[in-house]
Design a protein around this motif. Structure first.
Motif, mmCIF file in Angstrom:
data_model
loop_
_atom_site.group_PDB
_atom_site.id
_atom_site.type_symbol
_atom_site.label_atom_id
_atom_site.label_comp_id
_atom_site.label_asym_id
_atom_site.label_seq_id
_atom_site.Cartn_x
_atom_site.Cartn_y
_atom_site.Cartn_z
ATOM 1 N N VAL A 5 0.788 -1.086 0.006
ATOM 2 C CA VAL A 5 0.014 -0.150 -0.083
ATOM 3 C C VAL A 5 0.908 1.330 -0.060
ATOM 4 N N PHE A 6 0.539 2.209 -0.923
ATOM 5 C CA PHE A 6 1.396 3.291 -0.986
ATOM 6 C C PHE A 6 0.522 4.523 -0.746
ATOM 7 N N THR A 7 0.908 5.437 -0.073
ATOM 8 C CA THR A 7 -0.012 6.769 0.170
ATOM 9 C C THR A 7 1.056 7.742 0.462
ATOM 10 N N HIS A 8 0.674 8.998 0.114
ATOM 11 C CA HIS A 8 1.829 10.038 0.007
ATOM 12 C C HIS A 8 1.056 11.189 0.010
ATOM 13 N N ILE A 9 1.248 12.296 1.054
ATOM 14 C CA ILE A 9 0.561 13.473 0.944
ATOM 15 C C ILE A 9 1.136 14.429 0.250
ATOM 16 N N GLU A 10 0.513 15.134 -0.715
ATOM 17 C CA GLU A 10 1.394 15.966 -1.582
ATOM 18 C C GLU A 10 1.024 17.286 -0.726
ATOM 19 N N PHE A 11 -0.054 17.792 -0.544
ATOM 20 C CA PHE A 11 -0.153 19.265 0.371
ATOM 21 C C PHE A 11 -1.509 18.923 1.096
ATOM 22 N N LEU A 12 -1.265 19.684 2.191
ATOM 23 C CA LEU A 12 -2.568 19.691 3.000
ATOM 24 C C LEU A 12 -2.545 21.082 3.907
ATOM 25 N N LYS A 13 -3.900 21.486 3.644
ATOM 26 C CA LYS A 13 -4.044 23.178 3.964
ATOM 27 C C LYS A 13 -5.335 23.225 4.531
ATOM 28 N N HIS A 14 -5.172 24.153 5.401
ATOM 29 C CA HIS A 14 -6.661 24.911 6.110
ATOM 30 C C HIS A 14 -6.604 26.292 5.392
ATOM 31 N N ARG A 15 -7.730 26.395 4.693
ATOM 32 C CA ARG A 15 -8.122 27.902 4.630
ATOM 33 C C ARG A 15 -9.340 28.572 4.689
ATOM 34 N N SER A 16 -9.286 29.558 5.147
ATOM 35 C CA SER A 16 -10.713 30.445 4.928
ATOM 36 C C SER A 16 -10.746 31.753 4.227
ATOM 37 N N TYR A 17 -11.936 31.787 3.360
ATOM 38 C CA TYR A 17 -11.809 32.993 2.590
ATOM 39 C C TYR A 17 -13.048 34.059 3.066
ATOM 40 N N ASP A 18 -12.852 35.157 3.235
ATOM 41 C CA ASP A 18 -13.844 36.101 3.747
ATOM 42 C C ASP A 18 -14.545 36.765 2.855
ATOM 43 N N ASN A 19 -15.832 36.561 2.548
ATOM 44 C CA ASN A 19 -16.498 37.644 1.597
ATOM 45 C C ASN A 19 -15.923 37.776 0.218
ATOM 46 N N GLU A 20 -15.256 36.947 -0.254
ATOM 47 C CA GLU A 20 -14.755 37.130 -1.628
ATOM 48 C C GLU A 20 -15.292 36.138 -2.454
ATOM 49 N N LYS A 21 -15.361 36.267 -3.849
ATOM 50 C CA LYS A 21 -15.884 35.304 -4.710
ATOM 51 C C LYS A 21 -14.571 34.846 -4.946
ATOM 52 N N VAL A 22 -14.787 33.431 -4.924
ATOM 53 C CA VAL A 22 -13.692 32.556 -5.444
ATOM 54 C C VAL A 22 -13.949 31.736 -6.734
ATOM 55 N N VAL A 23 -13.297 31.882 -7.668
ATOM 56 C CA VAL A 23 -13.465 31.026 -8.664
ATOM 57 C C VAL A 23 -12.101 30.204 -9.066
ATOM 58 N N VAL A 24 -12.114 28.998 -8.903
ATOM 59 C CA VAL A 24 -11.116 27.930 -9.384
ATOM 60 C C VAL A 24 -11.578 27.398 -10.737
ATOM 61 N N PRO A 25 -10.825 27.825 -11.944
ATOM 62 C CA PRO A 25 -11.345 27.302 -13.294
ATOM 63 C C PRO A 25 -11.037 25.719 -13.124
ATOM 64 N N PRO A 26 -11.613 25.019 -14.191
ATOM 65 C CA PRO A 26 -11.446 23.590 -14.306
ATOM 66 C C PRO A 26 -10.142 23.258 -14.537
ATOM 67 N N HIS A 27 -9.523 22.385 -13.725
ATOM 68 C CA HIS A 27 -8.364 21.800 -14.018
ATOM 69 C C HIS A 27 -8.412 20.282 -13.462
ATOM 70 N N ASN A 28 -7.231 19.531 -13.538
ATOM 71 C CA ASN A 28 -7.199 18.461 -13.019
ATOM 72 C C ASN A 28 -5.771 18.113 -12.506
ATOM 73 N N HIS A 29 -5.692 17.007 -11.785
ATOM 74 C CA HIS A 29 -4.186 16.806 -11.081
ATOM 75 C C HIS A 29 -3.781 15.249 -11.418
ATOM 76 N N TYR A 30 -2.580 15.155 -11.115
ATOM 77 C CA TYR A 30 -2.088 13.621 -11.173
ATOM 78 C C TYR A 30 -2.600 12.672 -9.713
ATOM 79 N N PHE A 31 -2.724 13.278 -8.818
ATOM 80 C CA PHE A 31 -3.257 12.897 -7.480
ATOM 81 C C PHE A 31 -4.683 13.003 -6.956
#
Lengths: 276, 252
Positions: A5-31
């Motif tokens: 069994v192989f697992t690996h954490i690439e990133f781990l983040k805790h984020r909060s966004y205040d009153n802002e419009k956030v748009v993350v356009p379509p994308h994909n990852h290898y993970f």
């Protein structure tokens, strides 16, 4: 298989966004990407499906799946990118809710804490937390499918094998495995062809027979060492089982008694009584 | 660090009555005992290890242990561990409550009866072991060190109080150990029985006084903790092959 069994954490983040419009356009990852919504609402598009993700939603995006996120208001998330080779079972593309105990959230917070503190062995600990995380994601995916065998019984067996000299309360033992005594007794018998109390008695007898033949300890010492409440009790159980007394057994080199002991690969074969 | 090979054998929480004493027993695997409530002693290799709530002990495989205590609630975790490095065994304090947290998670896991319990338990066990390693580097009292710390404490008590009458078994009892158990480990660590050690300290003190003062034997036996002149002379002769007076005359 577990070794692979192989697992690996690439990133781990805790984020909060205040009153802002956030748009993350379509994308994909290898993970894999996992997003856990803590607060607010996150809109996710994945494979032409639109999801409204409320607090405690978990969005799981497998590798190479195009996805987009947006939000109109404030929101708070934990997100993690990770590799996993699928050997515990396949993780599917999904949006689902954490369980009532918030198991997934607890694991993510633990991992974040380890990453923040970076104390010794934090990478090893996070690696194990990551495995538990994946196993629990699989559980949620499979709606906590009950385990098909009574796997936890083996813990009761090894406890009795190691603690036969103790005064073992079967009710407590059943409780520790999450069973009522009645149910525990039933499934134990089904698996090992004898009730747990018989199994324990046999363990004690097996050890007592060895002490009788290989030591000079007296009967009351032996009965104490083997967890019998008294010598009388030991003698009467012994007689009931073998029709001879412990002393007769000790004094005779020719009597060879056999006792039915559940044995797996690890059972001590040398514990079996043999005429000497 | 390479991943260790571990497997859990059992995990069981047990509440005990007041004043219990268990038989000496040998355990086949590693065993961690976590004390949630009460106080007690483990006797391990003839050394008594006192424990109380919030403490845990890790015993290596094949340890001969007996436990005694009062109204304890303890968790017993048996496991196998295979790794070229040693697992720290000994008495630890769970200051931050991290160990208990992991044990409780494992207990929950045992009751779930859903798929993957074994694998989750294995990972929790590894986390537990890493956490023990991490925390032990700060607060470890290894079993062997516990032993030698105790022995040096006793030696220094003898060194300071040889001039008073000391009843060794009463003294051991006063610090919570039985004479029988401590005598054995004392001899193992310092090569003498406690009584022999104390006698040596007294004789050395008497030698100093014989050479550096004009004290009479009467005075010396009192200052060095002997019972009487004849007790002093007899033991002195036994250890040096000379009487105190001969010793003083030869060297003085």
């Amino acid at each position: 298989m577990d070794d692979a069994v192989f697992t690996h954490i690439e990133f781990l983040k805790h984020r909060s966004y205040d009153n802002e419009k956030v748009v993350v356009p379509p994308h994909n990852h290898y993970f894999y990407e996992m997003t856990y919504v803590l607060d607010g609402c996150l809109y996710t598009d994945m494979n032409n499906k639109h999801y409204e993700c409320e607090p405690n939603s978990i969005i799981l995006v497998p590798p190479n799946v195009a996805h987009a996120h947006n939000s109109n208001d404030r929101y708070e998330v934990i997100y993690m990118g990770f590799y996993y080779n699928g050997l515990f079972g396949p993780l599917n593309q999904r949006v689902f809710k954490d369980d009532d105990e918030k198991t997934i959230l607890r694991l993510l917070r633990q991992m974040l804490e380890e990453y923040d503190n970076t104390e010794k062995y934090y990478e090893n600990i996070c690696g194990e937390l990551q495995k538990i995380f994946i196993l629990n994601m699989l559980r949620l995916q499979d709606n906590n499918r009950p385990s098909n065998n009574d796997a936890v019984l083996k813990y009761a067996v090894s406890y009795m094998q190691d603690h036969y000299y103790d005064d073992i309360d079967m009710q407590e033992l059943a409780k520790s495995l999450g069973y009522s005594y009645h149910h525990f007794r039933h499934i134990f018998k089904e698996n090992f062809n004898m009730p747990p109390k018989q199994f324990l008695l046999n363990q004690r007898m097996q050890y007592a027979m060895r002490l009788l033949r290989t030591t000079n300890k007296n009967i009351s010492e032996i009965s104490r060492n083997c967890g019998f409440s008294s010598a009388t009790r030991f003698i009467s159980s012994f007689k009931a089982l073998f029709n001879i007394s412990p002393t007769q057994y000790r004094n005779s080199d020719t009597i060879n008694l056999d006792i039915c002991i559940f044995s797996d690969d690890t059972a001590d074969a040398d514990l079996r009584p043999t005429a000497q | 660090m390479k991943d260790p090979n571990v497997s859990m054998k059992f995990l069981f929480e047990k509440s005990r009555a007041d004043s219990y004493i268990d038989n000496e027993c040998m355990h086949s695997c590693y065993e961690l005992v976590y004390c949630r409530q009460g106080t007690g002693y483990f006797c391990f290799n003839n050394v008594n290890i006192p424990f109380k709530s919030g403490m845990y002990v890790v015993f290596p495989p094949s340890s001969v242990i007996s436990e005694s205590g009062n109204l304890t609630v303890c968790d017993y975790l048996g496991f196998e561990y295979e790794y070229p490095g040693e697992l720290s065994c000994g008495l630890f304090e769970d200051d931050r409550g991290n160990i208990l947290k992991i044990i409780e998670l494992m207990q929950c896991e045992l009751k779930k009866h859903t798929d993957h319990s074994d694998k989750c338990l294995e990972s929790y066990l590894k986390i537990l072991i890493y956490t023990i390693k991490r925390e032990s580097e700060n607060s470890l009292t290894p079993l062997s060190q516990h032993n030698s710390n105790l022995i040096s404490e006793i030696k220094s008590y003898f060194d300071r109080n040889y001039d008073k009458p000391i009843n060794v078994s009463e003294y051991f009892a006063s610090i919570g150990y039985s004479y029988h158990h401590l005598r054995h480990s004392f001899k193992e660590v310092c090569g003498f029985s406690p009584n022999q050690y104390l006698m040596n300290v007294r004789i050395e003190a008497a030698k100093r006084l014989l050479l550096s003062t004009d004290y009479t034997l009467e005075e010396i036996y009192r200052k060095c903790g002997f019972n009487s002149v004849s007790h002093f002379v007899a033991n002195f002769k036994k250890s040096t092959n000379k009487t105190p007076t001969e010793f003083r005359e030869e060297r003085g």
